[in-house]
Design an enzyme around this catalytic site. Structure first.
Site, PDB file in Angstrom:
ATOM      1  N   LYS A   1       0.852  -1.465   0.094  1.00  0.00           N
ATOM      2  CA  LYS A   1      -0.709   0.167  -0.085  1.00  0.00           C
ATOM      3  C   LYS A   1       0.842   0.992   0.220  1.00  0.00           C
ATOM      4  O   LYS A   1       2.240   0.797   0.850  1.00  0.00           O
ATOM      5  CB  LYS A   1      -1.460  -0.359   1.047  1.00  0.00           C
ATOM      6  CG  LYS A   1      -2.327   1.363   1.033  1.00  0.00           C
ATOM      7  CD  LYS A   1      -2.571   0.929   2.503  1.00  0.00           C
ATOM      8  CE  LYS A   1      -3.426   1.967   2.567  1.00  0.00           C
ATOM      9  NZ  LYS A   1      -4.884   1.554   4.161  1.00  0.00           N
TER      10      LYS A   1
ATOM     11  N   SER B   1      -9.546  -1.218   6.834  1.00  0.00           N
ATOM     12  CA  SER B   1      -9.467  -0.329   5.532  1.00  0.00           C
ATOM     13  C   SER B   1      -8.302  -2.155   5.064  1.00  0.00           C
ATOM     14  O   SER B   1      -8.277  -1.678   4.643  1.00  0.00           O
ATOM     15  CB  SER B   1      -7.982  -0.079   5.208  1.00  0.00           C
ATOM     16  OG  SER B   1      -8.918   1.484   5.322  1.00  0.00           O
TER      17      SER B   1
ATOM     18  N   SER C   1      -9.427   1.180   3.416  1.00  0.00           N
ATOM     19  CA  SER C   1      -8.527   1.934   1.764  1.00  0.00           C
ATOM     20  C   SER C   1      -7.738   1.713   1.455  1.00  0.00           C
ATOM     21  O   SER C   1      -6.858   1.791   0.086  1.00  0.00           O
ATOM     22  CB  SER C   1      -8.051   3.469   2.421  1.00  0.00           C
ATOM     23  OG  SER C   1      -7.177   2.566   4.082  1.00  0.00           O
TER      24      SER C   1
HETATM   25  N1  GLN Z   1     -13.576   3.610   6.227  1.00  0.00           N
HETATM   26  C1  GLN Z   1     -12.757   3.979   7.591  1.00  0.00           C
HETATM   27  C2  GLN Z   1     -12.467   5.597   7.701  1.00  0.00           C
HETATM   28  O1  GLN Z   1     -12.410   5.861   6.445  1.00  0.00           O
HETATM   29  C3  GLN Z   1     -11.267   3.606   7.996  1.00  0.00           C
HETATM   30  C4  GLN Z   1      -9.797   3.342   6.967  1.00  0.00           C
HETATM   31  C5  GLN Z   1      -8.420   2.777   7.637  1.00  0.00           C
HETATM   32  O2  GLN Z   1      -9.128   2.067   8.149  1.00  0.00           O
HETATM   33  N2  GLN Z   1      -7.987   3.351   7.232  1.00  0.00           N
HETATM   34  O3  GLN Z   1     -11.562   6.165   8.211  1.00  0.00           O
END
Ligand code: GLN
Length: 488
Positions: A79, A178, A154
């Site tokens: 990532k 994420s 994400s």
């Molecule tokens: N979808 C969640 C957010 O927008 C979690 C994102 C993540 O785990 N980085 O914060």
């Protein structure tokens, strides 16, 4: 050779038995990436030359009859929020579009030491804020199961690249879901380790008390093999825990006999799509048939997890993102004076969701509101953690859906609150610092559905054991999107 369906063990055997050279293998994956990227767009950067240079070294070792480690010579990708020395690390943001780190994250270093071959960096929601990869500052990634749909986020690039067979394993990061949610949407296995089990050194910070790096793989065994390589204490990360790291593959017994599994009723409430519930309930029946003891339980404070997260995560991000000012990192906007330069850099460099969170967080931390919002949220966070402590007095593992729906269409959901709600089942786990895994549990209308297993602190072993038994007795991990077979 077809590369899309190979496990880590398969690839290791091919190399050791000299059925393929590491250079051929690397070229095979690079070719597969070129072809499937036309549809998927999981990669922000492909590091072809560097990869081939590493592959040549591995080939030399093999030619000299030296033994190679299990990940040695195997392709991987990260990532784009994990620092890679000399390789662009954008965090999915235009503000870091030209940022080339002068150092490696600890996970990058560890995979390098294990001999893995880095093929590139993967797309993500900007600064890991999002659930669909649509918040990437560059382009959205598609779900390999239906390219009109999101791969989740994400870590959407991390999950889509594995689901499309572009790499056998990748790393993602998980602040509120994420790793697990994109793993669920893409039909792959994603583990968020216990907070402190994997070093965050060199991970671009979003919300430091919640962020964790973890493996995304096709199978549970592959996942354990990658965790073996990346977990462990790191003095460079003060929140890293000195714990005894087991060999995670020792837990891969096909046996859940007598295991006590709790089903938190709050994870099956309003908002859960009935078809998804059916798949997860059926998966629970499978675990019961295999000999696990199943019982409903309750985590009474779960309804406060979302609001708590959306105070704490933005508060931490508003502080962490203060460093992007056009002076120290990445992009710098033109301006007459310094203050305008700061303002323009941030106005032009950050996307909408990132700005929204910085504003929310700055507000929650401002004097007069700190006690009412931030401090209160920290107290509720403790109550949520205590709920888990209590049920783990009785159960070994908790089971829930990973997400309330399967993957939705790109552009289908524009209301940020509606997107936030998709993380109801994953967020409580981060607030409590627990480990959790998402694994394929079935399909709804041709789209994968994930089941989440939650464990005690440092209970990754029991998660792997449960997930492995389920996987071996169902076989959803063998399914591949049809078009990939044609690409080869
Ligand atoms: N979808 C969640 C957010 O927008 C979690 C994102 C993540 O785990 N980085 O914060």
């Amino acid at each position: 050779m077809e590369v899309f369906n190979k496990t880590i063990d398969d690839l290791h055997t091919l190399l050791v038995e000299k059925e393929i050279s590491c250079t051929e293998l690397t070229r095979g994956y690079l070719k597969h990436i070129r072809q499937s990227e036309e549809k998927v767009r999981a990669f922000l950067t492909v590091t072809e030359d560097m990869a081939l240079a590493v592959a040549a070294k591995v080939d030399k070792k093999i030619a000299n009859q030296e033994s190679i480690g299990i990940l040695e010579g195997l392709p991987t990708a990260l990532k784009d929020n994990m620092c890679t020395e000399g390789i662009k690390t954008t965090c999915g943001s235009r503000i870091l579009r030209n940022f080339v780190p002068p150092y490696n994250a600890t996970v990058t270093e560890k995979l390098q030491e294990a001999g893995a071959v880095l093929l590139g960096k993967l797309n993500m929601d900007e600064f890991a804020m999002g659930s669909s990869t649509e918040n990437s500052g560059f382009f959205p990634t598609a779900n390999p199961w239906d390219v009109e749909r999101v791969p989740g986020g994400s870590s959407g690039g991390s999950a889509a690249s594995v689901a499309a067979g572009e790499v056998p394993f990748s790393l993602g990061s998980d602040t509120g879901g994420s790793i697990r949610q994109p793993a669920a949407f893409c039909g792959v296995v994603g583990l968020k380790p216990t907070y402190g089990a994997v070093s965050r050194y060199g991970l671009v910070a979003f919300a430091s008390s919640l962020d964790q790096i973890g493996p995304i793989t096709k199978t549970v065994r592959d996942n354990a093999l990658v965790l073996n390589a990346i977990a462990g204490h790191d003095p460079k990360d003060t929140t890293s825990v000195p714990f005894h790291k087991p060999d995670y593959t020792q837990f891969l017994e096909n046996d859940v006999q007598g295991l006590k599994i709790g089903i938190p009723k709050e994870f099956f409430g309003r908002g859960l799509q009935p078809e998804v519930e059916k798949v997860v309930r059926q998966a629970i029946v499978t675990l019961a048939d295999l000999g696990a003891e199943i019982e409903e339980c309750s985590l009474p404070h779960m309804e406060y997890a979302m609001p708590t997260y959306y105070i704490i995560a933005p508060a931490e991000c508003s502080s962490n993102l203060a460093r992007y000012d056009g002076v120290r990192y990445g992009y710098r906007a033109e301006a007459e004076d310094m203050i305008d330069m700061f303002k323009n850099t941030r106005a032009e460099g950050f996307g909408q969701e990132v700005k929204r969170r910085i504003m929310l967080g700055t507000y929650a931390l401002s004097s007069g509101y700190y006690d009412a919002y931030y401090l209160k949220a920290q107290k509720v966070r403790t109550l949520i953690k205590q709920d888990f402590d209590q049920v783990f007095g009785k159960y070994d593992v908790l089971v829930s859906p990973t997400a309330p729906t399967p993957a939705y269409k790109i552009g289908e959901i524009s209301d940020p609150l509606a997107i936030y709600m998709g993380d109801v089942y994953t967020i409580p786990v981060n607030l409590a610092g627990l480990p959790a895994i998402s694994l394929p549990a079935g399909f709804v209308g041709g789209l994968p559905v994930g089941m989440q297993l939650i464990g005690k602190h440092f209970g990754e072993g029991i998660l792997y054991r449960t997930a492995y038994a389920f996987e071996q007795n169902t076989g959803y991990h063998r399914e591949v999107p049809a078009w990939i077979k044609e690409v080869g």
